[in-house]
Design an enzyme around this catalytic site. Structure first.
Site, short mmCIF file in Angstrom:
data_model
loop_
_atom_site.label_atom_id
_atom_site.label_comp_id
_atom_site.label_asym_id
_atom_site.label_seq_id
_atom_site.Cartn_x
_atom_site.Cartn_y
_atom_site.Cartn_z
CG ASP A 27 -1.95 1.02 1.27
OD1 ASP A 27 -2.79 1.00 0.36
OD2 ASP A 27 -1.94 1.88 2.18
CD GLU B 116 -2.03 2.34 -3.66
OE1 GLU B 116 -3.12 2.82 -3.95
OE2 GLU B 116 -1.51 2.47 -2.53
C1 NOJ Z 1 -4.45 2.85 -0.99
C2 NOJ Z 1 -5.56 1.91 -0.70
O1 NOJ Z 1 -5.81 1.13 -1.84
C3 NOJ Z 1 -6.72 2.73 -0.26
O2 NOJ Z 1 -7.91 2.01 -0.21
C4 NOJ Z 1 -6.37 3.38 1.06
O3 NOJ Z 1 -7.41 4.24 1.45
C5 NOJ Z 1 -5.08 4.18 0.96
N1 NOJ Z 1 -4.05 3.50 0.23
C6 NOJ Z 1 -4.53 4.49 2.33
O4 NOJ Z 1 -4.08 3.32 2.93
#
Ligand code: NOJ
Length: 512
Positions: free
Chosen positions: A203, A256
């Site tokens: 993440d 990500e």
């Molecule tokens: C990316 C995640 O996919 C999302 O759902 C989340 O709100 C943010 N990062 C913060 O962790």
């Protein structure tokens, strides 16, 4: 024995755990619910599943606010349920990836609670990012950074210090210069690797380190920002890669990474760093042959192990995005066509639960049922992400459509009666069967095609691509186009018109 590692060309299915399948009747999806649906995923023909966070959490951001990284939240089950799920997934031939949230914890994490009770400058506060107001400006935030979810990125404590949260105030950012933070995440990775996970989705992978001095900025995502894609972050992934490589069985990590260039993205997947990073440029491209071509070109030039994704739990479903400015029926037709292009491309593809049912974004959720902090932090100016997170319709003709023995944490629309997995399984022309056929065709061809993509001549609004004897044709225009020379049509996203490819349609063609 396959020569390429599994993740290199895997199709990974994202499970947003709270919305996939509920075994208890509390209206929230859980691990046992997923386990009961593994046969569906195996039949669909994906290679792996990625689970969004199921760790102990107050759920201020759907579980992306983790209070204990090494336990299952009772809402979702137990560690035993997790172990059973891993074993069953593997028995079904499915790999399993879990989400790691290293940029921030929950405010309920014991470390943050200790920090709140510790004085300014203490080792407890050093695990997070605490700062005072600038000299001579009491009551002012330490800098001008904004939260991704709206409003300032700082929250003030009664003692006058502020802490940084790039997301909700319940998600304080870690200080990645602190060795205890680094160590603790290695422990967490080992914990899940030892339990048999095949990999991690990381993440906010580009956010861990912030520029020294936390200077003001107005720059968005990208390598020039003091917030994102700082060079120091790569050292974290080198350490993680070493750990992953020390385990048997090709454990992998996908980052990500939101950034502004394929070149920056490529830095994350250098040979000693992450295996993959999401290619959001593909998801962000509008319905346009020119735009698609530009993304494909840039990706294939920059990325040694490309990935492709059209939807996830953070964005408007692509059936709905592609319908903007077009007839509503165009959304699904285009989504199906785009799937064929995506599955044709070398690399791996990430699917988001429900896209195989052709689900659209649910835009009319009333404010009182909404849960996404984005909606609340922007006073409703941004609807947030609940519309792509509505629990899946499995069977039956009325809510909860087989989601579980109780209700659903977000209401499902009436028109989903026609879109349940059960209904679509009974209809060979359904989107579900189209996904199954496309995934099966991809499996059959896997390993037989070169990774090199060439571009046969195509009309301006169409995209013709070839990999050896397979050609992918996509028509993004408003007029039919003549298919390129071929011997057989392997699959198409909608009916063809003889040798013509209608608008909003894609096809795979074979030359013998
Ligand atoms: C990316 C995640 O996919 C999302 O759902 C989340 O709100 C943010 N990062 C913060 O962790």
């Amino acid at each position: 024995m396959r020569e390429t590692p599994w993740w290199h060309d895997a199709v990974v299915y994202e499970i947003y755990v709270r919305s996939f399948a509920d075994s208890t009747g509390d209206g929230i999806g859980d691990l046992a619910g997923i386990r009961a649906r593994l046969p569906y995923l195996a039949d669909l023909g994906v290679d792996a599943i990625w689970l969004t966070p199921f760790y102990r959490s107050p759920m201020a951001d759907g579980g992306y606010d983790v209070a204990d990284y090494r336990d299952v939240d009772p809402l979702f089950g137990s560690l035993d349920d997790f172990d059973d799920l891993v074993a069953d997934a593997h028995d079904h031939g499915l790999r399993l990836m879990v989400d790691i949230v290293p940029n921030h914890s929950s405010a309920a994490h014991p470390w943050f609670q200790k920090a709140l009770n510790a004085p300014e400058g203490s080792p407890e506060r050093d695990r997070y990012i605490f700062r005072s107001s600038p000299a001579g400006r009491p009551g002012t935030e330490p800098n001008n950074w904004l939260s991704v979810f709206g409003g300032p990125a700082w929250t003030r404590l009664p003692d006058g210090q502020w802490y940084l949260h790039l997301f909700a105030p319940q998600q304080p950012d870690f200080n990645w210069n602190n060795p205890e933070v680094r160590e603790d995440f290695l422990t967490t990775l080992r914990f899940w690797l030892d339990r048999g996970v095949d990999g991690f989705r990381i993440d906010v992978a580009m956010g861990l380190h912030k520029a020294e001095g936390l200077p003001d900025t107005t720059i968005g995502f990208g390598a020039r920002s003091p917030i994102w894609s700082r060079p120091e972050v790569h050292q974290v992934y080198r350490e993680w890669r070493e750990l992953l490589d020390s385990y048997p069985g090709e454990r992998a990590a996908v980052g990500e990474v939101w950034t502004d260039s394929a070149e920056d993205l490529a830095l994350y997947v250098r040979p000693d760093e992450l295996h993959q990073s999401f290619n959001f440029a593909w998801l962000e491209a509008p319905w346009s042959a020119t735009a698609f071509r530009a993304v494909i070109d840039a990706t294939l030039t920059a990325m040694p192990a490309p990935t492709w994704v059209l939807s996830n739990h953070d964005v408007v479903r692509h059936t709905t995005r592609y319908a903007e400015g077009a007839a509503p029926s165009a959304g699904l037709a285009r989504a199906r066509a785009a799937l064929l292009t995506m599955l044709f491309l070398p690399g791996s593809a990430y699917l988001y639960q429900g896209e195989e049912l052709g689900l659209t974004e649910i835009k009319d959720l009333p404010p009182e049922v909404r849960q996404d902090p984005v909606f609340f932090r922007t006073q409703g100016a941004m609807p947030g992400r609940d519309g792509c997170r509505v629990p899946l319709p499995w069977s039956g003709t009325a809510p909860p459509y087989g989601f579980g023995p109780g209700g659903t944490w977000l209401p499902q629309p009436a028109h989903w009666a026609g879109l349940t997995a059960e209904r679509q399984t009974a209809d060979p022309d359904s989107t579900l069967w189209f996904y199954r056929r496309a995934l099966a065709a991809r499996r059959t061809l896997r390993g037989t095609l070169p990774d090199t993509v060439t571009w046969p001549d195509s009309p301006a609004d169409a995209l013709f691509l070839s990999r050896g004897r397979l050609i992918s044709a996509l028509n993004c225009g408003t007029e039919p186009v003549r298919l390129p020379p071929h011997d057989r049509v392997l699959i198409s996203s909608g009916p063809l018109d003889g040798a013509l490819l209608p608008p909003d349609t894609g096809a795979w063609l074979l030359r013998d």
